[in-house]
Structures are given as structure tokens and as C-alpha cells.
Design an enzyme around this catalytic site. Structure first.
Site, short mmCIF file in Angstrom:
data_model
loop_
_atom_site.label_atom_id
_atom_site.label_comp_id
_atom_site.label_asym_id
_atom_site.label_seq_id
_atom_site.Cartn_x
_atom_site.Cartn_y
_atom_site.Cartn_z
N GLU A 40 -3.08 7.73 -4.18
CA GLU A 40 -3.15 6.45 -3.47
C GLU A 40 -2.99 5.32 -4.46
O GLU A 40 -3.63 5.32 -5.52
CB GLU A 40 -4.47 6.31 -2.71
N TYR B 243 0.87 -1.19 0.00
CA TYR B 243 0.00 0.00 0.00
C TYR B 243 0.90 1.23 0.00
O TYR B 243 1.92 1.28 0.70
CB TYR B 243 -0.89 0.03 1.25
#
Length: 402
Positions: free
Chosen positions: A210, A122
Site C-alpha cells: 500500500e 492512493y
């Protein structure tokens, strides 16, 4: 301002951030043609909406709300799979943990080549307002909601602050990569990617980037398998190209209309409509409404130079929200004159009608003229002497009406 994954990945390519080959399409035949053109055998068929959680979402019929299929991101092994998934996704509504129960209608697909994944990570780049710098958040636990990771294993989330707003240096990026367990060529590629993302963030006036998941392939490449990018709309004057990236179907129709009229409007979940001039005063107004036990139904800033027509439009936008049980107008006249606001209120109420309580607090330029106009109108308007007085009155009136 949000953009789609396929648009974000074009920005990534230009910035030197590795992504897989993919094609945007808006119909089933376009998806099949994309599969043939990619020629990769295995592809991902991805719904394109301005919300996360697509992979775990549920596709439902937009009319009957009957379930069609689980998952808005599907792995297709052949052309028949692509056709089937595209048919089930396009034109239907996807409900995810970020869309709410209403979900979002899917009008766009992204067909992307597959890859062999060794590990999922992530990665996000944000603004750290405390230090006036960029913040990178990264974790070895990719492919799941970062909120879940933060709750179950907060120590697995690593943070890196840039040195001012100049981006990230090679030492910082390499150090972050080592904390994620990377080494050798993958570490070098990760470091270069983070540096490029920092530059992209600054040059494009982003508010968020993101990537979930960011993957290491079995061949040692570091690839952005997802891409979410948001821009800071305060910088829109520097980026006329943003208009071409905007998907109005993904935005609240009422918010789009307000923006085109020169109003700043955001729909909220409460029942007290607010019309205020100035963003700071609007925030304060919402806070004071909550202080007195109410819930604001919207943020609405008419700005410093609104005219009578804009005030009428602002009222019509507030009244379109069926959840609104009462309205508080809070105007401090500087550039904006209170008599103009008063005339706009009367015009709006006369045209639209008003069965819900309305409290008006005026202060500043031409305040006495404005108050006189309202009092002489014989409309059912409750005056307020201060913000606190106005908030207390509208909350009480709404509760009494219920």
C-alpha cells in the site's frame, strides 16, 4: 508479517520504484545527523510503527497518558524542528485509528527528504482470491483513509486485475494511469512503477503493498511517499531474509512466544479461549462458539504433532489473557494422539491451576485412552461429545459463571 516503512522503501528501491532519500534512526541525535546528511532543508520526521494513520495520530506519554503532540509524521523546516519532533515522538506512544486506545510505543524514526507535491494518489496491490490474480486499487484521492474514499466517493476507486499471477502488462498499467488523469511523462513513470510493484509482489511473496500517498511531483516524477508491505508468512521457508526484517517489539509478546514454541496463536477480543489442532478446525470452532452466542478470545492451533510441553505452553498462553472466562479444547486426533492431549491438559492444569470452566472434546486416535485419563484425573473438566456440544456447554458455563 508486517515491516516498517523504511524497510519497505529499501525493497522499493531494489525493485525500481521511486522513493525519496531517507535515513532510519533510533535516537534524537541520530535524527539530527540524518537531517544534516540529507541536506534537503525541509524533511519529514516519521514515526515508524506497524499501523496506519500516523499523520493523524496522537502522541501520549507511555506512563501518564498525557497528550504530548498531534501527529506522528511532522514536517521539519530546520534542525531545531527535527530535534523537537524526534524528542516528542521517540519513546512515546502513538494512538491512531488502527492501533486502538493502547497505541504503540515508537522506537524507530525515518527522516526523509521533502519534495514539491503536485497531486496525491492512493495505490495498493492485493491478492484477488476469486480470480487467483493480483488486484490493484487506485484513486486520485490520496493521503486519506481509503475507507473514507470508498464511503464518500466509491466511483473514484479504480481496480485492475492482473492476467493470472504473472504481473501487469504495459497496456493495463497505462490504462489505469489514464483513469487517474495522468498523461505524458508522469503516465509513463506510473506505468513502469505499477509493473515493478507487481513483480515485487510476486517475487517477495507479499500479501499487501500500500502506498498512501503516491505523489506526482511538480517536476513530473511519480514517487512513493509512503510504503506499507506485508508478507505472506506461509512462504517464509523461501525467505530466510525475513527474519532480519522482523521487529518483535511491534508484535504481541504472547504471539511471539507462541510462534517460537511452534504454536499458531492470534489474540482476539472475546472471552472464550480455544485450543484446537488444525487451522481449519480452529476456524470452525470459533464459528460454532459464535453460533451459540459466545465470542472466541483467540485462535490457537497446536498443530498435528504437539507434545505435552507444547500443550502446557498453549494452556499457559490462554490463561494469561485476563479476558478469558472459559476454555474449549477441540482435538481431532490424527497424527496428534488424544491421550497426549489429555496428559498435556492435566499437566497444565496441575501446574497453572484453573478456576475457569474447561470443556474438552476429543475425537480420533486414542480417544478412549484420552477420555479415561481426563475422567480419572478428578479435575473439574466437562467432556463434550461433539463440537456443537462443546461450544454450547462452554458458552452456557461462562454465562452462568458471570
Amino acid at each position: 508479517m508486517n515491516i516498517h516503512e523504511y524497510q519497505a522503501k529499501e525493497l522499493f528501491k531494489e525493485a525500481g520504484v521511486a522513493v525519496l532519500d531517507g535515513l532510519h534512526c533510533r535516537d534524537v541525535e541520530g535524527a539530527v545527523a540524518a537531517y544534516r546528511k540529507l541536506g534537503s532543508g525541509v524533511v519529514a520526521v516519521k514515526s515508524q510503527i506497524h499501523a496506519g494513520g500516523r499523520g493523524k495520530g496522537t502522541l501520549v506519554d507511555p506512563v501518564t497518558r498525557e497528550k504530548i503532540m498531534d501527529g506522528g509524521v511532522k514536517i521539519a523546516l530546520n534542525e531545531d524542528d527535527v530535534r523537537n519532533f524526534a524528542t516528542n515522538i521517540l519513546g512515546n506512544v502513538i494512538v491512531t485509528n488502527q492501533t486502538g486506545d493502547d497505541g504503540k510505543l515508537v522506537n524507530n524514526l525515518y527522516v526523509e527528504a521533502g519534495c514539491d507535491i503536485a497531486h496525491e494518489y492512493y495505490l495498493a496491490v492485493l491478492v484477488d482470491r476469486d480470480s487467483n490474480s493480483l488486484l490493484v486499487m487506485a484513486s486520485r484521492e490520496g493521503g486519506v483513509d481509503i475507507e473514507e474514499v470508498a464511503e464518500s466517493s466509491p466511483d473514484s476507486i479504480h481496480r485492475m486485475i492482473s492476467r493470472g499471477m504473472s504481473g501487469f502488462d504495459a497496456f493495463q498499467c497505462a490504462d489505469l494511469g489514464r483513469k487517474l488523469g495522468l498523461s505524458g511523462t508522469p503516465l509513463d513513470k506510473f506505468s513502469e512503477m505499477v509493473s515493478n510493484l507487481g513483480s515485487l509482489f510476486i517475487q517477495s511473496d507479499c500479501s499487501m503493498i500500500e502506498i498512501n500517498p503516491l505523489v506526482e511531483t511538480t517536476g513530473g516524477d511519480i514517487v512513493a511517499l509512503d510504503a506499507k508491505v506485508s508478507f505472506d508468512e506461509n512462504a517464509s521457508f523461501r525467505h530466510p531474509e525475513w527474519e532480519g526484517l522482523r521487529d518483535y517489539d511491534e508484535e504481541e509478546e504472547i504471539e511471539v512466544r507462541a510462534k517460537k514454541t511452534g504454536l499458531s496463536y492470534v489474540k482476539l477480543d472475546g472471552n472464550i479461549g480455544c485450543m484446537v489442532n488444525g487451522a481449519g478446525l480452529a476456524m470452525a470452532t470459533m464459528d460454532v462458539i459464535k453460533l451459540y452466542g459466545g465470542e472466541p478470545a483467540n485462535f490457537l492451533d497446536v498443530g498435528g504433532g504437539a507434545n505435552e510441553d507444547q500443550v502446557t505452553t498453549a494452556f499457559s498462553i490462554i490463561l494469561e489473557d485476563q479476558n478469558v472466562d472459559g476454555i474449549l479444547v477441540n482435538i481431532f486426533g490424527g497424527i496428534m494422539r488424544c491421550d497426549i492431549i489429555a496428559k498435556g491438559i492435566i499437566s497444565a492444569v496441575s501446574k497453572l491451576g484453573l478456576e475457569r470452566p474447561l470443556v474438552v472434546r476429543l475425537a480420533g486416535t486414542n480417544v478412549e485412552e484420552g477420555k479415561a485419563i481426563l475422567s480419572e484425573s478428578e479435575l473439574n473438566i466437562y467432556p463434550a461429545d461433539s463440537l456443537a456440544d462443546g461450544a454450547e456447554k462452554i458458552v452456557k458455563l461462562v454465562k452462568e459463571a458471570k
